[in-house]
Design a protein around this motif. Structure first.
Motif, PDB file in Angstrom:
ATOM      1  N   ILE A 126      -7.944  31.917  67.528  1.00  0.00           N
ATOM      2  CA  ILE A 126      -7.166  30.684  67.535  1.00  0.00           C
ATOM      3  C   ILE A 126      -8.146  29.527  67.640  1.00  0.00           C
ATOM      4  O   ILE A 126      -9.016  29.516  68.514  1.00  0.00           O
ATOM      5  N   SER A 127      -8.015  28.550  66.750  1.00  0.00           N
ATOM      6  CA  SER A 127      -8.857  27.350  66.809  1.00  0.00           C
ATOM      7  C   SER A 127      -8.052  26.200  67.384  1.00  0.00           C
ATOM      8  O   SER A 127      -6.913  25.977  66.982  1.00  0.00           O
ATOM      9  N   ARG A 128      -8.656  25.488  68.344  1.00  0.00           N
ATOM     10  CA  ARG A 128      -8.032  24.295  68.916  1.00  0.00           C
ATOM     11  C   ARG A 128      -8.781  23.070  68.412  1.00  0.00           C
ATOM     12  O   ARG A 128      -9.996  22.934  68.634  1.00  0.00           O
ATOM     13  N   VAL A 129      -8.065  22.165  67.751  1.00  0.00           N
ATOM     14  CA  VAL A 129      -8.665  20.947  67.222  1.00  0.00           C
ATOM     15  C   VAL A 129      -8.086  19.754  67.966  1.00  0.00           C
ATOM     16  O   VAL A 129      -6.860  19.578  68.036  1.00  0.00           O
ATOM     17  N   ASP A 130      -8.957  18.923  68.538  1.00  0.00           N
ATOM     18  CA  ASP A 130      -8.538  17.730  69.270  1.00  0.00           C
ATOM     19  C   ASP A 130      -8.048  16.678  68.281  1.00  0.00           C
ATOM     20  O   ASP A 130      -8.763  16.307  67.347  1.00  0.00           O
ATOM     21  N   SER A 133     -10.167  13.121  68.345  1.00  0.00           N
ATOM     22  CA  SER A 133     -11.514  13.070  67.777  1.00  0.00           C
ATOM     23  C   SER A 133     -11.649  13.815  66.457  1.00  0.00           C
ATOM     24  O   SER A 133     -12.688  13.724  65.794  1.00  0.00           O
ATOM     25  N   ASN A 134     -10.614  14.576  66.076  1.00  0.00           N
ATOM     26  CA  ASN A 134     -10.671  15.398  64.864  1.00  0.00           C
ATOM     27  C   ASN A 134     -11.857  16.357  64.901  1.00  0.00           C
ATOM     28  O   ASN A 134     -12.576  16.533  63.914  1.00  0.00           O
ATOM     29  N   THR A 135     -12.056  16.978  66.053  1.00  0.00           N
ATOM     30  CA  THR A 135     -13.159  17.930  66.210  1.00  0.00           C
ATOM     31  C   THR A 135     -12.648  19.244  66.785  1.00  0.00           C
ATOM     32  O   THR A 135     -11.626  19.283  67.479  1.00  0.00           O
ATOM     33  N   LEU A 136     -13.374  20.319  66.501  1.00  0.00           N
ATOM     34  CA  LEU A 136     -13.040  21.627  67.054  1.00  0.00           C
ATOM     35  C   LEU A 136     -13.347  21.626  68.545  1.00  0.00           C
ATOM     36  O   LEU A 136     -14.492  21.443  68.952  1.00  0.00           O
ATOM     37  N   ALA A 137     -12.317  21.828  69.361  1.00  0.00           N
ATOM     38  CA  ALA A 137     -12.480  21.774  70.813  1.00  0.00           C
ATOM     39  C   ALA A 137     -12.678  23.150  71.424  1.00  0.00           C
ATOM     40  O   ALA A 137     -13.301  23.278  72.485  1.00  0.00           O
ATOM     41  N   ALA A 138     -12.141  24.202  70.779  1.00  0.00           N
ATOM     42  CA  ALA A 138     -12.274  25.544  71.345  1.00  0.00           C
ATOM     43  C   ALA A 138     -11.968  26.594  70.286  1.00  0.00           C
ATOM     44  O   ALA A 138     -11.168  26.359  69.363  1.00  0.00           O
ATOM     45  N   SER A 139     -12.607  27.746  70.420  1.00  0.00           N
ATOM     46  CA  SER A 139     -12.296  28.935  69.627  1.00  0.00           C
ATOM     47  C   SER A 139     -11.910  30.035  70.603  1.00  0.00           C
ATOM     48  O   SER A 139     -12.700  30.395  71.483  1.00  0.00           O
ATOM     49  N   ILE A 140     -10.713  30.553  70.461  1.00  0.00           N
ATOM     50  CA  ILE A 140     -10.147  31.492  71.421  1.00  0.00           C
ATOM     51  C   ILE A 140     -10.020  32.862  70.764  1.00  0.00           C
ATOM     52  O   ILE A 140      -9.400  33.007  69.707  1.00  0.00           O
ATOM     53  N   GLU A 141     -10.604  33.875  71.389  1.00  0.00           N
ATOM     54  CA  GLU A 141     -10.566  35.228  70.851  1.00  0.00           C
ATOM     55  C   GLU A 141      -9.256  35.903  71.247  1.00  0.00           C
ATOM     56  O   GLU A 141      -9.128  36.454  72.333  1.00  0.00           O
ATOM     57  N   ALA A 142      -8.273  35.847  70.346  1.00  0.00           N
ATOM     58  CA  ALA A 142      -6.994  36.497  70.615  1.00  0.00           C
ATOM     59  C   ALA A 142      -6.941  37.929  70.080  1.00  0.00           C
ATOM     60  O   ALA A 142      -6.100  38.718  70.491  1.00  0.00           O
TER      61      ALA A 142
END
Length: 214
Positions: A126-130, A133-142
């Motif tokens: 799962i990718s979390r984009v803020d 800021s239009n930036t990748l905030a987190a990559s979550i290993e689901a």
């Protein structure tokens, strides 16, 4: 018949038909900024439908291989599956204003908690984009790779479903998986009204689950 139907919720009847169809067998419809939005061509066309006229008001060029969209924090967000991108569209100008690199083969997406979340079918992350800021905030290993599935925000959490993994609950504050269930069921999920709503495609039923118990 490759058309978009408008249904009156008071009567349950179709009141209009717009001659545009989804770009692929699975996609999505978004509502926001006084319009309805849908990807209508795999070549990269985001259609904006005016609900006052029930007609396409604009066609916006996005990367090819884009199939799903959502609306959040004043923008339309498109998952460009082929290019591993999340694309931001400004509804005030009908222009692409940002492209953010996310995980492999993002498909379904949801907005909430100041972010857009993509379910990446390539590796099940799962990718979390803020959205500020239009930036990748987190990559979550689901760890739920594969075709199909769905992702939703509601009841203070992010919820993911995939065949064999009917529910994965992600804490939007810590960006971590807090619970994951295995077994039959799954494929579509929504959260609201104090409940998580889960389809069991193979069992042909919808399950309503108390979100406080999950």
């Amino acid at each position: 018949d490759h058309s978009l139907k408008r249904i009156d919720p008071a009567t349950g009847r179709v009141v209009a038909s717009v001659p545009v169809g989804p770009a692929d067998s699975e996609g999505g419809i978004a509502a926001g900024a006084g319009s309805i939005w849908m990807l209508t061509d795999a070549k990269g066309i985001l259609s904006r439908i005016d609900p006052r006229t029930n007609r396409v008001a604009a066609q916006i060029v996005v990367p090819d291989g884009s199939f799903a969209c959502t609306f959040g924090d004043g923008a339309v967000w498109v998952s460009a599956t082929k290019h591993n991108l999340l694309v931001r569209v400004d509804p005030a100008t009908n222009q692409v204003t940002a492209k953010v690199k996310v995980g492999p083969r993002p498909r379904f997406l949801t907005a909430g908690a100041g972010a857009v979340w993509t379910l990446n079918q390539g590796d099940g992350s799962i990718s979390r984009v803020d959205t500020n800021s239009n930036t990748l905030a987190a990559s979550i290993e689901a760890r739920v790779p594969g075709t199909g599935g769905e992702i939703a925000y509601g009841e203070g959490a992010v919820w993911v479903t995939m065949f064999k993994f009917p529910i994965t609950k992600i804490d939007s504050k810590s960006n971590s998986v807090v619970k994951q269930w295995t077994g039959p069921g799954g494929d579509s999920i929504r959260a609201g009204l104090g409940s998580v709503w889960l389809t069991d495609l193979k069992g042909q039923k919808v399950m309503r689950i108390d979100a406080g118990q999950l």
